[in-house]
Design an enzyme around this catalytic site. Structure first.
Site, PDB file in Angstrom:
ATOM      1  N   ASN A   1     -30.773  66.455 -33.547  1.00  0.00           N
ATOM      2  CA  ASN A   1     -29.528  66.986 -34.127  1.00  0.00           C
ATOM      3  C   ASN A   1     -28.511  67.422 -33.064  1.00  0.00           C
ATOM      4  OD1 ASN A   1     -31.241  68.446 -36.987  1.00  0.00           O
ATOM      5  ND2 ASN A   1     -30.127  66.515 -36.873  1.00  0.00           N
TER       6      ASN A   1
ATOM      7  N   ASP B   1     -32.948  68.287 -46.248  1.00  0.00           N
ATOM      8  CA  ASP B   1     -31.981  67.227 -45.931  1.00  0.00           C
ATOM      9  C   ASP B   1     -30.973  67.044 -47.071  1.00  0.00           C
ATOM     10  OD1 ASP B   1     -30.869  65.285 -44.352  1.00  0.00           O
ATOM     11  OD2 ASP B   1     -32.353  63.745 -44.839  1.00  0.00           O
TER      12      ASP B   1
ATOM     13  N   ARG C   1     -25.163  65.589 -32.870  1.00  0.00           N
ATOM     14  CA  ARG C   1     -24.075  65.769 -33.856  1.00  0.00           C
ATOM     15  C   ARG C   1     -22.815  66.314 -33.187  1.00  0.00           C
ATOM     16  NH1 ARG C   1     -26.588  67.194 -39.730  1.00  0.00           N
ATOM     17  NH2 ARG C   1     -28.210  65.602 -39.623  1.00  0.00           N
TER      18      ARG C   1
ATOM     19  N   TRP D   1     -24.081  66.371 -49.867  1.00  0.00           N
ATOM     20  CA  TRP D   1     -23.712  67.312 -50.938  1.00  0.00           C
ATOM     21  C   TRP D   1     -22.230  67.702 -50.781  1.00  0.00           C
ATOM     22  CZ3 TRP D   1     -21.934  72.342 -51.348  1.00  0.00           C
ATOM     23  CH2 TRP D   1     -22.145  73.003 -52.560  1.00  0.00           C
TER      24      TRP D   1
ATOM     25  N   SER E   1     -33.245  69.684 -35.503  1.00  0.00           N
ATOM     26  CA  SER E   1     -34.159  68.847 -34.718  1.00  0.00           C
ATOM     27  C   SER E   1     -33.621  68.625 -33.308  1.00  0.00           C
ATOM     28  CB  SER E   1     -34.342  67.485 -35.413  1.00  0.00           C
ATOM     29  OG  SER E   1     -33.171  66.707 -35.294  1.00  0.00           O
TER      30      SER E   1
ATOM     31  N   ASN F   1     -27.501  68.109 -46.872  1.00  0.00           N
ATOM     32  CA  ASN F   1     -26.365  69.058 -46.895  1.00  0.00           C
ATOM     33  C   ASN F   1     -25.024  68.334 -46.751  1.00  0.00           C
ATOM     34  OD1 ASN F   1     -28.352  70.970 -46.906  1.00  0.00           O
ATOM     35  ND2 ASN F   1     -27.906  71.802 -44.872  1.00  0.00           N
TER      36      ASN F   1
ATOM     37  N   ARG G   1     -39.597  66.664 -48.725  1.00  0.00           N
ATOM     38  CA  ARG G   1     -38.329  66.210 -48.140  1.00  0.00           C
ATOM     39  C   ARG G   1     -37.323  66.036 -49.276  1.00  0.00           C
ATOM     40  NH1 ARG G   1     -36.747  62.688 -42.945  1.00  0.00           N
ATOM     41  NH2 ARG G   1     -34.506  62.943 -43.188  1.00  0.00           N
TER      42      ARG G   1
ATOM     43  N   ARG H   1     -38.719  59.198 -44.609  1.00  0.00           N
ATOM     44  CA  ARG H   1     -39.125  59.187 -43.199  1.00  0.00           C
ATOM     45  C   ARG H   1     -39.442  60.605 -42.732  1.00  0.00           C
ATOM     46  NH1 ARG H   1     -33.763  57.109 -42.944  1.00  0.00           N
ATOM     47  NH2 ARG H   1     -32.246  58.767 -42.672  1.00  0.00           N
ATOM     48  N   LEU H   2     -40.145  60.629 -41.601  1.00  0.00           N
ATOM     49  CA  LEU H   2     -40.634  61.900 -41.080  1.00  0.00           C
ATOM     50  C   LEU H   2     -39.633  62.546 -40.115  1.00  0.00           C
ATOM     51  CD1 LEU H   2     -43.168  63.510 -41.513  1.00  0.00           C
ATOM     52  CD2 LEU H   2     -44.316  62.165 -39.772  1.00  0.00           C
ATOM     53  N   SER H   3     -38.732  61.754 -39.554  1.00  0.00           N
ATOM     54  CA  SER H   3     -37.699  62.270 -38.647  1.00  0.00           C
ATOM     55  C   SER H   3     -38.272  63.222 -37.585  1.00  0.00           C
ATOM     56  CB  SER H   3     -36.577  62.955 -39.440  1.00  0.00           C
ATOM     57  OG  SER H   3     -35.972  62.048 -40.327  1.00  0.00           O
TER      58      SER H   3
HETATM   59  C1  IPE Z   1     -34.035  65.918 -40.298  1.00  0.00           C
HETATM   60  O1  IPE Z   1     -32.871  65.567 -40.961  1.00  0.00           O
HETATM   61  C2  IPE Z   1     -33.823  67.161 -39.489  1.00  0.00           C
HETATM   62  C3  IPE Z   1     -33.618  68.398 -40.257  1.00  0.00           C
HETATM   63  C4  IPE Z   1     -33.699  68.513 -41.550  1.00  0.00           C
HETATM   64  C5  IPE Z   1     -33.356  69.565 -39.457  1.00  0.00           C
HETATM   65  P1  IPE Z   1     -31.838  64.531 -40.328  1.00  0.00           P
HETATM   66  O2  IPE Z   1     -30.767  64.337 -41.330  1.00  0.00           O
HETATM   67  O3  IPE Z   1     -31.433  64.969 -38.980  1.00  0.00           O
HETATM   68  O4  IPE Z   1     -32.744  63.232 -40.180  1.00  0.00           O
HETATM   69  P2  IPE Z   1     -32.346  61.694 -40.155  1.00  0.00           P
HETATM   70  O5  IPE Z   1     -31.269  61.537 -39.120  1.00  0.00           O
HETATM   71  O6  IPE Z   1     -31.874  61.341 -41.522  1.00  0.00           O
HETATM   72  O7  IPE Z   1     -33.621  60.999 -39.819  1.00  0.00           O
HETATM   73  C1  IPE Z   2     -29.759  68.643 -43.287  1.00  0.00           C
HETATM   74  O1  IPE Z   2     -28.662  68.064 -43.897  1.00  0.00           O
HETATM   75  C2  IPE Z   2     -29.381  69.758 -42.341  1.00  0.00           C
HETATM   76  C3  IPE Z   2     -29.619  69.451 -40.922  1.00  0.00           C
HETATM   77  C4  IPE Z   2     -30.133  68.353 -40.440  1.00  0.00           C
HETATM   78  C5  IPE Z   2     -29.268  70.487 -39.970  1.00  0.00           C
HETATM   79  P1  IPE Z   2     -27.834  66.917 -43.188  1.00  0.00           P
HETATM   80  O2  IPE Z   2     -26.751  67.545 -42.388  1.00  0.00           O
HETATM   81  O3  IPE Z   2     -28.725  66.003 -42.453  1.00  0.00           O
HETATM   82  O4  IPE Z   2     -27.205  66.175 -44.446  1.00  0.00           O
HETATM   83  P2  IPE Z   2     -27.034  64.621 -44.667  1.00  0.00           P
HETATM   84  O5  IPE Z   2     -28.375  63.989 -44.430  1.00  0.00           O
HETATM   85  O6  IPE Z   2     -26.004  64.159 -43.666  1.00  0.00           O
HETATM   86  O7  IPE Z   2     -26.580  64.492 -46.078  1.00  0.00           O
HETATM   87 MG    MG Z   3     -29.718  64.295 -42.962  1.00  0.00          MG
END
Ligand code: IPE
Ligand code: IPE
Ligand code: MG
Length: 239
Positions: free
Chosen positions: A66, A18, A69, A23, A63, A20, A186, A192-194
């Site tokens: 996801n 988590d 998005r 960053w 997930s 990205n 994580r 959280r476990l998401s």
């Molecule tokens: C969890 O990260 C899913 C993955 C890393 C693929 P998310 O960024 O989607 O989770 P939440 O929304 O913060 O719970």
């Molecule tokens: C994790 O990074 C990658 C995926 C869930 C695919 P995020 O895209 O969730 O990055 P943040 O949480 O918005 O920083």
């Molecule tokens: Mg995230």
């Protein structure tokens, strides 16, 4: 002086990759740049696990949630996945690492499904390591799918409800032969476990770091493994 035994290395590490987006945001860049940098971390961590003797590495890559998005971000992630497979397939063969995928794979683009099936089949006989990608994965979805499988057997008269136990449920998960993770990591500090591996993580040790996934490299993995080595796993008993 007797030698101290080596710290135990987890047999199975599961990672919620988590941070990205944050960053990239910190640099004023589009989110996809963070996902690109995150793919470099994946490569580094796969290698570090191989070198450390970790047998199973499960990466939460996408997930079921996801899918909410923006469309461009989703297609960017799918492109990156394809690119990752192109760049790393040789290395999987060289190191005899088996690629596996868990999740609602039918929801993925057909091209990606075919690519994943091809690489999974080509590496299916390898035993030196396992890279498990969780794609369109949800812990609840996995349990629903398992329950459907079990209910189907009950309806067909192959299984009696009273005979259902924890082993029955475990046997109907996406990768039933994979041992439960010992360590769950994580990144980016979220507590959280998401919806990740709800069944399998019931007794995993947790390691949460504020490091964002694109910055997570070999040294960070070693810090997580070292922390694991200092834990006492009691499983409810007294020690
Ligand atoms: C969890 O990260 C899913 C993955 C890393 C693929 P998310 O960024 O989607 O989770 P939440 O929304 O913060 O719970
Ligand atoms: C994790 O990074 C990658 C995926 C869930 C695919 P995020 O895209 O969730 O990055 P943040 O949480 O918005 O920083
Ligand atoms: Mg995230």
């Amino acid at each position: 002086m007797s030698a101290t035994p080596p710290a135990p290395v987890p047999r199975h590490i599961a990672i919620i990759m988590d941070g990205n987006g944050r960053w990239a945001q910190q640099r004023g860049w589009p989110r996809i740049k963070g996902h690109e940098a995150g793919a470099e971390s994946v490569q580094a961590v796969v290698r570090a696990c191989r070198d450390a003797g970790v047998e199973y590495l499960t990466l939460y890559a996408f997930s079921v949630e996801n899918w909410r998005r923006p469309r461009e971000e989703i297609s960017g992630l799918m492109r990156l996945l394809e690119h990752f497979l192109d760049r790393n397939e040789d290395e999987l063969h060289e190191n005899e690492i088996r690629l596996r995928v868990i999740g609602r794979l039918a929801d993925l683009p057909k091209l990606i499904q075919r690519r994943l099936a091809k690489t999974s089949a080509a590496t299916a006989d390898y035993h030196r390591g396992n890279l498990i990608l969780a794609l369109s994965y949800g812990g609840r979805a996995e349990l629903v799918d398992a329950m459907r499988g079990i209910a189907g057997k009950v309806a067909a008269g192959e299984l009696k409800p009273d005979a259902i136990d924890e082993a029955t449920v475990a046997a109907h998960l996406y990768a039933p032969d994979v041992p439960d993770p010992d360590l769950m990591v994580r990144t980016s500090g979220e507590l959280r476990l998401s919806n990740f591996l709800l069944w399998q993580l019931s007794y995993a040790e947790w390691y949460v770091t504020d490091v964002l996934w694109p910055d997570f490299r070999e040294a960070d993995l070693h810090a997580a493994i070292d922390a694991y080595g200092r834990r006492k796993r009691r499983y409810g008993a007294v020690s």
